[in-house]
Each structure stands twice: as C-alpha cells, then as structure tokens.
Enzyme design. Structure first.
Site, mmCIF file in Angstrom:
data_model
loop_
_atom_site.group_PDB
_atom_site.id
_atom_site.type_symbol
_atom_site.label_atom_id
_atom_site.label_comp_id
_atom_site.label_asym_id
_atom_site.label_seq_id
_atom_site.Cartn_x
_atom_site.Cartn_y
_atom_site.Cartn_z
ATOM 1 N N HIS A 1 19.824 12.734 41.436
ATOM 2 C CA HIS A 1 20.885 12.037 41.364
ATOM 3 C C HIS A 1 21.484 11.102 40.086
ATOM 4 O O HIS A 1 20.502 11.120 39.184
ATOM 5 C CB HIS A 1 21.009 10.674 42.385
ATOM 6 C CG HIS A 1 20.989 11.344 43.728
ATOM 7 N ND1 HIS A 1 22.159 11.894 44.357
ATOM 8 C CD2 HIS A 1 20.218 11.446 44.798
ATOM 9 C CE1 HIS A 1 21.871 12.007 45.715
ATOM 10 N NE2 HIS A 1 20.628 11.800 45.961
ATOM 11 N N GLY B 1 29.604 21.891 21.264
ATOM 12 C CA GLY B 1 29.382 20.217 21.492
ATOM 13 C C GLY B 1 28.080 20.007 22.075
ATOM 14 O O GLY B 1 27.731 18.694 22.303
ATOM 15 N N ILE C 1 -11.642 -7.994 20.151
ATOM 16 C CA ILE C 1 -11.349 -9.547 20.510
ATOM 17 C C ILE C 1 -10.874 -10.064 19.129
ATOM 18 O O ILE C 1 -9.683 -10.748 19.243
ATOM 19 C CB ILE C 1 -12.674 -10.306 21.046
ATOM 20 C CG1 ILE C 1 -13.086 -9.803 22.228
ATOM 21 C CG2 ILE C 1 -12.175 -11.758 21.434
ATOM 22 C CD1 ILE C 1 -12.186 -9.277 23.217
ATOM 23 N N ASN D 1 25.484 17.480 44.143
ATOM 24 C CA ASN D 1 25.038 18.691 44.776
ATOM 25 C C ASN D 1 24.967 19.583 43.669
ATOM 26 O O ASN D 1 25.872 19.813 42.935
ATOM 27 C CB ASN D 1 26.019 19.034 46.019
ATOM 28 C CG ASN D 1 25.703 18.016 47.068
ATOM 29 O OD1 ASN D 1 24.392 17.831 47.639
ATOM 30 N ND2 ASN D 1 26.890 18.043 47.862
ATOM 31 N N LYS E 1 25.050 19.801 28.429
ATOM 32 C CA LYS E 1 26.440 19.144 28.006
ATOM 33 C C LYS E 1 26.357 18.183 29.071
ATOM 34 O O LYS E 1 26.336 18.247 30.398
ATOM 35 C CB LYS E 1 27.362 20.359 28.074
ATOM 36 C CG LYS E 1 28.750 19.314 27.590
ATOM 37 C CD LYS E 1 28.828 19.206 26.100
ATOM 38 C CE LYS E 1 30.174 18.937 25.425
ATOM 39 N NZ LYS E 1 31.086 20.024 25.685
ATOM 40 N N HIS E 2 26.661 16.779 28.978
ATOM 41 C CA HIS E 2 26.872 15.581 29.470
ATOM 42 C C HIS E 2 25.659 15.677 30.554
ATOM 43 O O HIS E 2 25.786 15.448 31.904
ATOM 44 C CB HIS E 2 28.213 15.622 30.131
ATOM 45 C CG HIS E 2 29.286 15.610 29.298
ATOM 46 N ND1 HIS E 2 29.322 14.299 28.773
ATOM 47 C CD2 HIS E 2 30.136 16.358 29.051
ATOM 48 C CE1 HIS E 2 30.474 14.514 27.793
ATOM 49 N NE2 HIS E 2 30.965 15.728 27.952
ATOM 50 N N THR F 1 -15.049 -12.821 12.776
ATOM 51 C CA THR F 1 -13.604 -13.569 12.364
ATOM 52 C C THR F 1 -13.260 -14.835 13.060
ATOM 53 O O THR F 1 -12.243 -15.349 12.808
ATOM 54 C CB THR F 1 -12.563 -12.590 12.432
ATOM 55 O OG1 THR F 1 -12.299 -12.243 13.852
ATOM 56 C CG2 THR F 1 -12.966 -11.450 11.594
#
Length: 526
Positions: A526, A313, A129, A430, A283-284, A69
């Site tokens: 963290h 929730g 290619i 923690n 949650k969160h 091509t």
C-alpha cells in the site's frame, strides 16, 4: 565565537589517524596532550610529549581500567563555563586545568557483539562507561569545548585550525557536539537491543515488531520533501549494516532529493531480488521497467524498452557493478535519455569516468556488493501513531506453488511467471505485471479495481501483451480479470489464490487455455 585549543584529552579504541592528528596539534599549535592507558602508550611510542591522565587526577587507573576518567579533575575542566567568573574561580582555587578538546571513540561494543561466539562477559566488558560520560560532558559544554568522536573529523578540524590560527568556530563545535550526542544514542541503542533480544551472539534482532527501541540518526539534510513547501531530512536507524541507500556512497551528481531516496530504495530492493544480472527502472515509487539477462547491458536495454515513455526521468538500479558496455548503453546519444539517479554495487573505472562526464547532475551511488535482504522493521506513520511490521521477505516457496488449471505452464512460462511474481511484490496494490521471458512489458499499479490494473498493464504493453504472462499481487475476486488477460493474449497467470470465486477464475482460465499457478502468498504493497 572562535576559541583556541590549549589542552586536549585523548582516549580512543580506534586509533586510526590518531598519531598524525595529535602530532599536528602538539607541534603546530602547542596543544598539551593528556591521554589514558593504551592511547597514551601509542602517542608516547610515536615520540609525542603526552601526560598520563593520572597526572591530572592524582589517582591511578583502577579495577583493570574500569575507573580512570570518572574524576572531578576531568569533569570540572570539561564543564566549567568559560564566561562565568564563578566557574573559572573554582578551577583556580582547586588548581584544575581547563580541557578544550576531547577525542574519544568508545569501546567497540557493536563490533564485539556482532562476532559469532562472543560471550556475555565479553559483551559486558565492551560497554564503555567513562567514554560516554566524557563525550556528553564535552558536548554539553560545546560553547567552550570541542568533542571529536570519529577519526573522519580529524582532517576538517585541522583544516579549520589552520584557517583560524589554531582556533575553532562555535558552529563547528556545535556540529561536532550534535554528532557526539547521536553517537552516544546509537551506542546505547545497540546495548539495549543486545539485552532486549537475549544477547544472542551475532544475532541482535532488529526485525521483531515486539521490540521497538527507536533511534534515528541524522544522515543528511534535504532541500525539501515531496514538494518544495515541505521541510525534510534523511535519517538512518542504526540497523543498516548491509548495502542499502542509507549506507550508499554518492560518487557524482547534485544532492539527493526526498523523492530520489524513496525511488532509489524501491529500485534497489527489487534489483536485489534476482540472482541473474538485473536492471530496474523506477518512476514515482513503482517499477516501470525490470529485466534480467546474461549481461548487465542487455538487462538494462530490456528494462528501459519495457516502457521507455515512463522510464524518462526515472531511477536506475543494478545488482551488478556497472561495466563499460552498460555505461555506454546508458549514455547512447541516439536514445537521448534523461536519468535522475543510478545505484549499483560498484562501477568499473572507465564506466564511472564516462558517466561522470556524460551528465553533470546525474546522481551516481555505490552500495558495495548486494548480500542478503534488507534488515530492520518496516514503519508507516499514521496520525497519532506508528504502524510497525516485519519486512515482506522470505514467505515465497516456489516448490509449493500449485498448478490449478488443466494446462500446466511450460518451462518458459514458469520462468517468466517466477520473474514477474517477484517484480509484482514491489508494485503498489492493486498490482498487475505483464512479462515476456524476464522482461516487464506492462505494469498496472495502485488502482482501486484489479481489472482496471489489468487494463492499464495491457495498454502499457501494447502488442507485447500477446504471449506474455501475468502476475497479480492478490487473488482475483472475479473472473473478469482472466477474460481481460485472455483478450490481450496472456498465456499464463500467477496469483495467490484464496478467493471465494477461485473456481470461477480457474474455469475462465481453462476456457481460454491459460495456465495458472497459486502461490498461497499475498504481496499487498500500500
């Protein structure tokens, strides 16, 4: 601007749906078909009128098909600007036809190198290619040319052609071009990783922080980020060949939010830690409930009851397909539960039907069977840079855990400690987790003081803290943590150890008759 498709160039390795797509192009819209080698044969064998690419280039495929091509007759027809008279005059002068559509998916490089025992020669022969060149050319000229790189696009393209009398909109062409450029980027990313990691057959390494060819592919647009004033999108990094949130299929509910995706990822990665049927409530971005049991429905009940107030929730993750009993427990009208999302390997048909009818907006996601652990590196953006690390998996060796107190944990306590330890590694530091048997009853997360985390976990657990075990993601800097745990009725503790005050904590445990294990492994999050 709408543009008709009069001539299409097809060159694919994945021939899924190709014949039906090409047949409709030719029969319904009179599109002239041009194709390469195996693609041309597949279309001709199906009885479709198709020209070989050599009729266009006036040059045969050579070098075992490596060159077929890469020719001006192809690229002039792809790149000529239809609204520029000089370009169109050049095509006329050299008798070069316009090409309006390219259908090209690339040599299966990723699938080839994933096979055990593949040789370097086989891998190299599967580096396309001409395909990427054609795709880039067509995508660059999307103002006039349509590019399709995935069979999943055949249906939508045909639908729009039907709606617009054989023409496609500029918006669609641009969207297809975007996907084409993303596919080329992912393809080159896979090739780069193969060479950067030494080309170990079936072992392309996405987990080495010293090798970082970053690529992120658009997955979906999001309404907004953590807050409505923040723009957001979800990208995948191309390494997810395992069940995860990025590869999950949404079966029901409204679109996912930024926070949904974060919580789903956290919940799923904790659920996959366990071999027994497990349920996790997040949650969160912290687990507020987690449990394992002999039956999934029982695991759900225990996980939810660990902290039903916080669970309201929340996000639910399972490590087993959701069966009818589990779905019935979720939908119990007496409980009046509000759940944002459910993610699981699969759903039994009646369970899925019931959940879909239960709540219009609840998001239901299917991952497929959970195998292994997440792959890829862990990234954290900081102002002006990027922190990169390997994921926190594989460090724990329960056979090497040490009993450091006079009293050894009972078998039941050890099982509860084992469970709580793997929950604790998924809680923000923690981190303190209280558990009874294999049910989380209290969590203290993200506090600056470890003893405050203990106090929060105890408050959450209430009376359930009596007879519970406690897991801490890092060592106790002072024995006050032990005294607080003992006052709440905790009978056994698991922690990494390694503090200069370890002897004081051990003595405090012996004073209260508490058994304590040191793991030697820390799980800060963290």
């Amino acid at each position: 601007m709408l543009r008709p498709i009069r001539r299409a160039l097809l060159s694919v390795s994945d021939k899924t749906g190709l014949v039906d797509f090409a047949r409709e192009l030719a029969s319904k819209y009179g599109v002239e078909l041009i194709a390469t080698g195996g693609t041309r044969k597949a279309l001709a064998d199906a009885g479709l009128p198709v020209k070989d690419i050599s009729e266009l280039t006036k040059f045969p495929e050579i070098l075992d098909g490596r060159v077929k091509t890469l020719h001006p007759a192809i690229y002039a027809g792809l790149l000529a600007k239809r609204d520029k008279s000089e370009h169109m005059q050049t095509l006329v002068e050299h008798a070069l036809p316009e090409i309006d559509l390219v259908v090209c998916n690339l040599y299966p490089f990723e699938q080839t190198v994933a096979k055990p025992g593949v040789t370097e020669a086989e891998a190299i022969e599967n580096i396309d290619i001409g395909g990427p060149c054609m795709v880039r050319a067509a995508a660059k000229n999307f103002a006039s040319v349509t590019i399709i790189v995935d069979p999943v696009s055949y249906g939508p393209v045909l639908k729009e052609l039907g709606q617009n009398a054989g023409q496609l909109s500029r918006e669609t062409r641009r969207e297809l071009a975007s996907g084409a450029f993303a596919r080329i980027a992912a393809y080159d990313h896979a090739i780069a990783n193969y060479f950067l990691t030494g080309g170990a057959p079936g072992e392309v390494n996405f987990d080495d922080p010293d090798v970082l060819p970053l690529l992120f592919i658009p997955n979906q647009k999001l309404r907004y980020g953590e807050n409505p004033h923040q723009r957001a999108a979800f990208y995948s990094d191309g390494t997810a060949d395992h069940p995860c949130v990025a590869t999950a299929e949404q079966l029901h509910g409204k679109e996912l939010s930024y926070n949904n995706i974060l919580d789903l990822d956290s919940a799923l990665n904790l659920a996959r830690e366990f071999a027994a049927p497990a349920c996790v409530v997040v949650k969160h971005n912290n687990p507020c409930g987690a449990a394992t049991a002999g039956k999934l429905a029982d695991a759900f009940g225990l996980a939810w009851d660990g902290d039903p107030l916080s669970a309201f929730g929340g996000i639910i993750a399972f490590n087993r397909p959701v069966d009818v009993d589990t779905a019935s427990a979720l939908m119990d009208p007496k409980a009046k539960r509000f759940i944002e999302c459910v993610i699981a390997p699969d759903y039994e048909p009646y369970a899925l039907e019931g959940l879909r009818k239960w709540k219009e907006n609840v998001r239901l996601l299917k991952t497929g069977e959970l195998t292994g652990f997440p792959k890829g590196l862990d990234y954290r953006r900081v102002d002006g840079g990027l922190l990169v690390q390997a994921r926190d998996y594989g460090a724990d060796k329960p056979d090497a855990w040490k009993v450091v107190t006079k009293r050894k944990p009972t078998e039941a306590e050890f099982n509860a400690l084992y469970f709580s330890w793997f929950v604790c590694k998924h809680v923000k530091s923690n981190a303190i987790v209280l558990a009874r048997d294999t049910q989380v009853v209290g969590v203290g997360a993200g506090q600056m003081s470890r003893v405050v985390s203990v106090e929060i976990a105890v408050k959450k657990a209430g009376e359930k803290s009596k007879g519970s075990v406690l897991a801490s993601d890092a060592f106790f800097p002072f024995p006050d943590n032990v005294h607080a745990a003992a006052a709440a009725g905790v009978t056994a503790i698991i922690q990494p150890g390694g503090s200069v005050k370890d002897a004081d904590s051990i003595a405090a445990c012996d004073e209260h008759g508490i058994a304590m294990l040191f793991t030697g492994v820390r799980h800060f999050r963290h």
